[in-house]
Design a protein around this motif. Structure first.
Motif, PDB file in Angstrom:
ATOM      1  N   THR A 206       0.842  -1.206   0.000  1.00 30.55           N
ATOM      2  CA  THR A 206       0.000   0.000   0.000  1.00 30.55           C
ATOM      3  C   THR A 206       0.869   1.246   0.000  1.00 30.55           C
ATOM      4  O   THR A 206       2.035   1.219   0.412  1.00 30.55           O
ATOM      5  N   TYR A 207       0.287   2.329  -0.468  1.00 30.11           N
ATOM      6  CA  TYR A 207       0.950   3.630  -0.436  1.00 30.11           C
ATOM      7  C   TYR A 207      -0.114   4.675  -0.107  1.00 30.11           C
ATOM      8  O   TYR A 207      -1.119   4.774  -0.807  1.00 30.11           O
ATOM      9  N   ASP A 208       0.096   5.406   0.964  1.00 29.63           N
ATOM     10  CA  ASP A 208      -0.890   6.397   1.437  1.00 29.63           C
ATOM     11  C   ASP A 208      -2.277   5.770   1.588  1.00 29.63           C
ATOM     12  O   ASP A 208      -3.299   6.384   1.255  1.00 29.63           O
ATOM     13  N   GLY A 209      -2.314   4.536   2.086  1.00 23.40           N
ATOM     14  CA  GLY A 209      -3.580   3.878   2.375  1.00 23.40           C
ATOM     15  C   GLY A 209      -4.243   3.207   1.193  1.00 23.40           C
ATOM     16  O   GLY A 209      -5.272   2.539   1.363  1.00 23.40           O
ATOM     17  N   GLU A 210      -3.695   3.358  -0.021  1.00 24.65           N
ATOM     18  CA  GLU A 210      -4.271   2.731  -1.200  1.00 24.65           C
ATOM     19  C   GLU A 210      -3.430   1.534  -1.627  1.00 24.65           C
ATOM     20  O   GLU A 210      -2.207   1.528  -1.479  1.00 24.65           O
ATOM     21  N   ILE A 211      -4.102   0.514  -2.185  1.00 19.31           N
ATOM     22  CA  ILE A 211      -3.383  -0.668  -2.659  1.00 19.31           C
ATOM     23  C   ILE A 211      -2.560  -0.295  -3.880  1.00 19.31           C
ATOM     24  O   ILE A 211      -3.043   0.363  -4.799  1.00 19.31           O
ATOM     25  N   CYS A 212      -1.310  -0.717  -3.887  1.00 17.29           N
ATOM     26  CA  CYS A 212      -0.409  -0.375  -4.983  1.00 17.29           C
ATOM     27  C   CYS A 212      -0.760  -1.140  -6.259  1.00 17.29           C
ATOM     28  O   CYS A 212      -1.077  -2.330  -6.225  1.00 17.29           O
ATOM     29  N   ASP A 213      -0.688  -0.443  -7.355  1.00 20.07           N
ATOM     30  CA  ASP A 213      -0.800  -1.039  -8.686  1.00 20.07           C
ATOM     31  C   ASP A 213       0.583  -1.606  -9.007  1.00 20.07           C
ATOM     32  O   ASP A 213       1.383  -1.004  -9.716  1.00 20.07           O
ATOM     33  N   ALA A 214       0.854  -2.780  -8.468  1.00 23.17           N
ATOM     34  CA  ALA A 214       2.214  -3.325  -8.426  1.00 23.17           C
ATOM     35  C   ALA A 214       2.577  -4.039  -9.724  1.00 23.17           C
ATOM     36  O   ALA A 214       2.443  -5.244  -9.847  1.00 23.17           O
ATOM     37  N   ARG A 215       3.055  -3.267 -10.695  1.00 22.61           N
ATOM     38  CA  ARG A 215       3.423  -3.837 -11.994  1.00 22.61           C
ATOM     39  C   ARG A 215       4.747  -4.606 -11.884  1.00 22.61           C
ATOM     40  O   ARG A 215       5.546  -4.387 -10.981  1.00 22.61           O
ATOM     41  N   PHE A 216       4.998  -5.462 -12.882  1.00 20.62           N
ATOM     42  CA  PHE A 216       6.261  -6.202 -12.931  1.00 20.62           C
ATOM     43  C   PHE A 216       6.533  -6.623 -14.363  1.00 20.62           C
ATOM     44  O   PHE A 216       5.637  -6.673 -15.202  1.00 20.62           O
TER      45      PHE A 216
END
Length: 422
Positions: A206-216
């Motif tokens: 998470t970042y600032d309470g939001e789930i990260c759009d964790a690309r790869f």
């Protein structure tokens, strides 16, 4: 850590869409014989009866179903057809002139397959744990935050298009590389994969309470790219253009001369490896057909390139005279390319549109430079994929060097936090 969910969520995965689908049920209160559902007047014809949709619920944990002729690597250079087997619920749905086979199952079960499908089940545990967290995060981000669909913009002679995953309205995600590679229980799993899922159960970035759009991607080529250079213009602070090194420092690769020097050299980085032991952990059998991922070279005769570009773009630019990078992202990936033809000149972007225009399938990446000699165009490139977020080969090397899974995550997603969601 705060639990976001009362129980493990269910994910729906679109496996295949076709005019007819052949499947078999092992369990589900049915006989294990191949059956073919065909499209008839917008409905599903199966065993002499028509349906708008069908649903097959497992009767025991060991029940599984198989689908024939599933395409993997759609439009990529490793595209092939397979019979694949899955656990969970099978839905057949008629929509848009096709029958869709959709698999519904708990997120944690889905992840065990994704991790085994994306890479070898023998990968080191820190890599598997890191990948479990980002695959879970990316999935839940897609479920919770449907963003902009595939978008194209035409401004005079500039044609800019980016491709994202939100054109899926019948299911949460698809099963192929355009989302996350998911092949059910077809791929061999291992105690390491199960352990990675167990140890990270419910963990999200998470970042600032939001789930990260964790690309790869497979290989960043030594430098990670930023989100806005590949998709819509909304920078994400945890997806930074930094080096795949302990110092995380790189030259300013938005400058053409720096990018040229970088791409034509082989700087030290985590993903700059030829260690077959590590690569065999990360790459499944068909991925190991690709060996030149860190630095690569393709060559076209001028007439070959002209025919390819005109066909892929659906335009008549005439003879291709030049390929000129106009804008590069932080990793040196081109996101606006000028194509000079004898009849017309056009600017295309972003990175995936460029990769598609210059290859029968996809160039490995848009981090490339062009050298012209007589009637030859030589394209020298770096990396495999868009380069945003976690670099799978770099993360494998980090895990092998003793970095923990949270250290790997901090490197590829600076500023992000790990949160327990269920």
């Amino acid at each position: 850590m705060i639990n976001r969910y009362n129980s493990i969520p269910i994910v729906s995965v679109g496996i295949v869409g076709a005019k007819s689908i052949t499947f078999s049920l092992n369990g589900y209160g049915a006989t294990n014989e191949p059956r073919t559902a065909t499209l008839q007047n917008g409905l599903i014809l199966l065993d002499g009866k028509v349906h708008t949709q069908l649903r097959f619920e497992p009767q025991s944990p060991n029940d599984c179903f198989s689908l024939q002729d599933v395409i993997i690597g759609v439009n990529f250079h490793w595209e092939r057809h397979e019979t694949q087997t899955f656990r969970g619920t099978l839905r057949l749905l008629a929509n848009g002139g096709k029958i869709w086979a959709i698999n519904e199952l708990p997120v944690e079960d889905y992840l065990e397959s994704v991790i085994s499908s994306e890479m070898s089940a023998t990968s080191n545990l820190p890599l598997l744990m890191a990948h479990a967290v980002i695959s879970r995060s990316w999935l839940m981000s897609q479920k919770e935050n449907k963003t902009k669909p595939n978008t194209q913009e035409r401004h005079g002679d500039a044609f800019i298009r980016w491709y994202d995953h939100t054109d899926h309205t019948l299911f949460d995600v698809c099963a192929d590389d355009h989302c996350q590679r998911y092949q059910g229980i077809t791929m061999e799993t291992s105690p390491n994969v199960a352990e990675a899922i167990r140890r990270t159960k419910g963990e999200l970035l998470t970042y600032d309470g939001e789930i990260c759009d964790a690309r790869f991607s497979k290989c960043c080529g030594g430098a990670m790219e930023e989100f806005q250079y590949c998709w819509d213009d909304t920078p994400k602070p945890y997806l930074k253009g930094i080096g795949d090194t302990p110092s995380e420092k790189i030259p300013d690769l938005t400058i053409e001369e720096n990018a040229r020097q970088w791409i034509l050299s082989k700087p030290e980085s985590f993903c700059n490896t030829t260690d077959k032991r590590i690569l065999s952990q990360v790459l499944n059998d068909y991925d190991q057909e690709t060996t030149d991922f860190y630095r690569w070279h393709v060559s076209y005769k001028q007439d070959e390139l002209s025919e390819l570009v005109n066909r892929k773009l659906g335009m008549d630019l005439g003879t291709i005279l030049d390929l000129i990078p106009l804008k590069r992202g932080k990793s040196g990936r081109i996101y606006e390319l000028k194509i000079v033809g004898s009849k017309e000149t056009i600017v295309i972007g972003k990175e995936l549109e460029i990769r598609r225009a210059l290859s029968e399938s996809h160039l490995y990446s848009s981090a490339f430079v062009v050298e012209k000699h007589d009637d030859m165009f030589d394209i020298y490139g770096a990396g495999w994929g868009h380069g945003v977020g976690l670099c799978q080969i770099g993360a494998a090397v980090m895990g092998d060097k003793g970095y923990s899974y949270d250290e790997i995550l901090r490197h590829y997603y600076p500023g992000a936090q790990i949160e327990k969601a269920w």
